[in-house]
Write a protein that holds these residues in place. Structure first.
Motif, PDB file in Angstrom:
ATOM      1  N   GLN A 288       1.160   5.313   0.744  1.00 40.30           N
ATOM      2  CA  GLN A 288       0.877   6.418   1.493  1.00 40.30           C
ATOM      3  C   GLN A 288       1.626   7.632   1.117  1.00 40.30           C
ATOM      4  O   GLN A 288       2.931   7.532   0.780  1.00 40.30           O
ATOM      5  CB  GLN A 288       1.200   5.957   3.048  1.00 40.30           C
ATOM      6  CG  GLN A 288       0.233   5.094   3.621  1.00 40.30           C
ATOM      7  CD  GLN A 288       0.438   5.007   5.081  1.00 40.30           C
ATOM      8  OE1 GLN A 288       1.466   5.305   5.673  1.00 40.30           O
ATOM      9  NE2 GLN A 288      -0.773   4.993   5.906  1.00 40.30           N
TER      10      GLN A 288
ATOM     11  N   GLY B 113      -2.719  12.886  -0.451  1.00 39.62           N
ATOM     12  CA  GLY B 113      -2.159  13.032   1.012  1.00 39.62           C
ATOM     13  C   GLY B 113      -3.350  13.634   1.825  1.00 39.62           C
ATOM     14  O   GLY B 113      -4.383  13.630   1.423  1.00 39.62           O
ATOM     15  N   GLN B 114      -3.103  13.506   3.148  1.00 37.75           N
ATOM     16  CA  GLN B 114      -4.201  14.063   3.966  1.00 37.75           C
ATOM     17  C   GLN B 114      -4.240  15.616   3.902  1.00 37.75           C
ATOM     18  O   GLN B 114      -5.461  15.724   4.594  1.00 37.75           O
ATOM     19  CB  GLN B 114      -3.605  13.432   5.575  1.00 37.75           C
ATOM     20  CG  GLN B 114      -2.798  14.411   6.166  1.00 37.75           C
ATOM     21  CD  GLN B 114      -1.271  14.380   5.720  1.00 37.75           C
ATOM     22  OE1 GLN B 114      -0.804  13.550   4.924  1.00 37.75           O
ATOM     23  NE2 GLN B 114      -0.201  14.881   6.260  1.00 37.75           N
TER      24      GLN B 114
ATOM     25  N   GLN C 276       0.748  -1.094   0.043  1.00 39.59           N
ATOM     26  CA  GLN C 276      -0.047   0.039   0.064  1.00 39.59           C
ATOM     27  C   GLN C 276       0.900   1.418  -0.006  1.00 39.59           C
ATOM     28  O   GLN C 276       2.034   1.205   0.610  1.00 39.59           O
ATOM     29  CB  GLN C 276      -0.870   0.200   1.288  1.00 39.59           C
ATOM     30  CG  GLN C 276      -1.909   0.957   1.283  1.00 39.59           C
ATOM     31  CD  GLN C 276      -3.080   0.885   2.253  1.00 39.59           C
ATOM     32  OE1 GLN C 276      -3.014   0.064   3.078  1.00 39.59           O
ATOM     33  NE2 GLN C 276      -3.914   1.846   2.498  1.00 39.59           N
TER      34      GLN C 276
ATOM     35  N   ALA D 234       6.208   9.891  -0.845  1.00 38.62           N
ATOM     36  CA  ALA D 234       5.355   8.329  -0.866  1.00 38.62           C
ATOM     37  C   ALA D 234       6.252   7.446  -0.206  1.00 38.62           C
ATOM     38  O   ALA D 234       7.446   7.284  -0.498  1.00 38.62           O
ATOM     39  CB  ALA D 234       5.189   8.494  -2.525  1.00 38.62           C
ATOM     40  N   SER D 235       5.488   6.726   0.383  1.00 37.03           N
ATOM     41  CA  SER D 235       6.053   5.349   0.968  1.00 37.03           C
ATOM     42  C   SER D 235       5.336   4.374   0.721  1.00 37.03           C
ATOM     43  O   SER D 235       4.160   4.143   0.569  1.00 37.03           O
ATOM     44  CB  SER D 235       6.321   5.684   2.441  1.00 37.03           C
ATOM     45  OG  SER D 235       4.983   5.971   3.255  1.00 37.03           O
ATOM     46  N   GLY D 236       6.098   3.231   0.840  1.00 37.24           N
ATOM     47  CA  GLY D 236       5.535   1.832   0.663  1.00 37.24           C
ATOM     48  C   GLY D 236       6.516   1.024  -0.041  1.00 37.24           C
ATOM     49  O   GLY D 236       7.758   1.130   0.301  1.00 37.24           O
TER      50      GLY D 236
ATOM     51  N   CYS E 180       6.074  16.159   0.240  1.00 40.02           N
ATOM     52  CA  CYS E 180       5.324  15.105   0.346  1.00 40.02           C
ATOM     53  C   CYS E 180       6.011  14.018  -0.348  1.00 40.02           C
ATOM     54  O   CYS E 180       6.670  13.974  -1.295  1.00 40.02           O
ATOM     55  CB  CYS E 180       3.861  15.512  -0.755  1.00 40.02           C
ATOM     56  SG  CYS E 180       2.881  13.948  -0.885  1.00 40.02           S
TER      57      CYS E 180
ATOM     58  N   TYR F 133      -3.024   8.510  -5.669  1.00 40.58           N
ATOM     59  CA  TYR F 133      -3.104   8.893  -4.353  1.00 40.58           C
ATOM     60  C   TYR F 133      -3.100  10.144  -3.975  1.00 40.58           C
ATOM     61  O   TYR F 133      -2.352  11.050  -4.719  1.00 40.58           O
ATOM     62  CB  TYR F 133      -2.119   7.829  -3.894  1.00 40.58           C
ATOM     63  CG  TYR F 133      -2.126   6.541  -4.183  1.00 40.58           C
ATOM     64  CD1 TYR F 133      -1.656   5.830  -5.310  1.00 40.58           C
ATOM     65  CD2 TYR F 133      -2.446   5.696  -2.996  1.00 40.58           C
ATOM     66  CE1 TYR F 133      -1.868   4.423  -5.453  1.00 40.58           C
ATOM     67  CE2 TYR F 133      -2.373   4.239  -3.149  1.00 40.58           C
ATOM     68  CZ  TYR F 133      -2.081   3.868  -4.422  1.00 40.58           C
ATOM     69  OH  TYR F 133      -2.297   2.492  -4.571  1.00 40.58           O
TER      70      TYR F 133
ATOM     71  N   VAL G  18       2.719  11.099   2.728  1.00 40.44           N
ATOM     72  CA  VAL G  18       2.909  11.967   3.779  1.00 40.44           C
ATOM     73  C   VAL G  18       3.127  13.406   3.792  1.00 40.44           C
ATOM     74  O   VAL G  18       4.400  13.502   3.034  1.00 40.44           O
ATOM     75  CB  VAL G  18       3.774  11.396   4.843  1.00 40.44           C
ATOM     76  CG1 VAL G  18       3.863  12.225   5.995  1.00 40.44           C
ATOM     77  CG2 VAL G  18       3.078   9.938   5.284  1.00 40.44           C
TER      78      VAL G  18
END
Length: 118
Positions: free
Chosen positions: A3, A109-110, A1, A24-26, A22, A107, A5
């Protein structure tokens, strides 16, 4: 998945600067175009700027000459340097990435709040 951040929002005075990041991780993914959008209260989410893997950029007319988008492909990170900020830049800023993991999807971010006071 995957994410996304975000970091770097906050309160700044008219004419000030902020830098958003920002990451991207996963695992097992490839990131294509990345970008920033913003959404002010009562308004729709709007494009601020995008950047391709090769570094081609696109900006909303309202931020041209004031904002600069950049990315570090090795870190899967996109940045937004915002200078000469105006009260009308006040909004929640969202990071967006088009990612293959393995299927291509968008995708988000928050969101991070940017407030420019006059």
């Amino acid at each position: 998945q995957v994410q996304l951040v975000e970091s770097g929002g906050g309160l700044v005075q008219l004419g000030g600067s902020l830098r958003l990041s920002c990451a991207a991780s996963g695992s097992g993914f490839s990131v294509y175009t990345m970008g920033w959008y913003h959404q002010a209260p009562g308004k729709q989410r709007e494009l601020v700027a995008t950047i391709t893997v090769g570094g081609s950029t696109n900006y909303a007319d309202s931020v041209k000459g004031r904002f600069t988008i950049s990315r570090d492909n090795a870190k899967n990170t996109v940045y937004l340097q915002m200078n000469s900020l105006k009260p009308e830049d006040t909004a929640v800023y969202y990071c967006n990435a088009r990612v293959a993991a393995p299927w291509v999807s968008d995708y988000w971010g928050q969101g991070t709040q940017v407030t420019v006071s006059s």
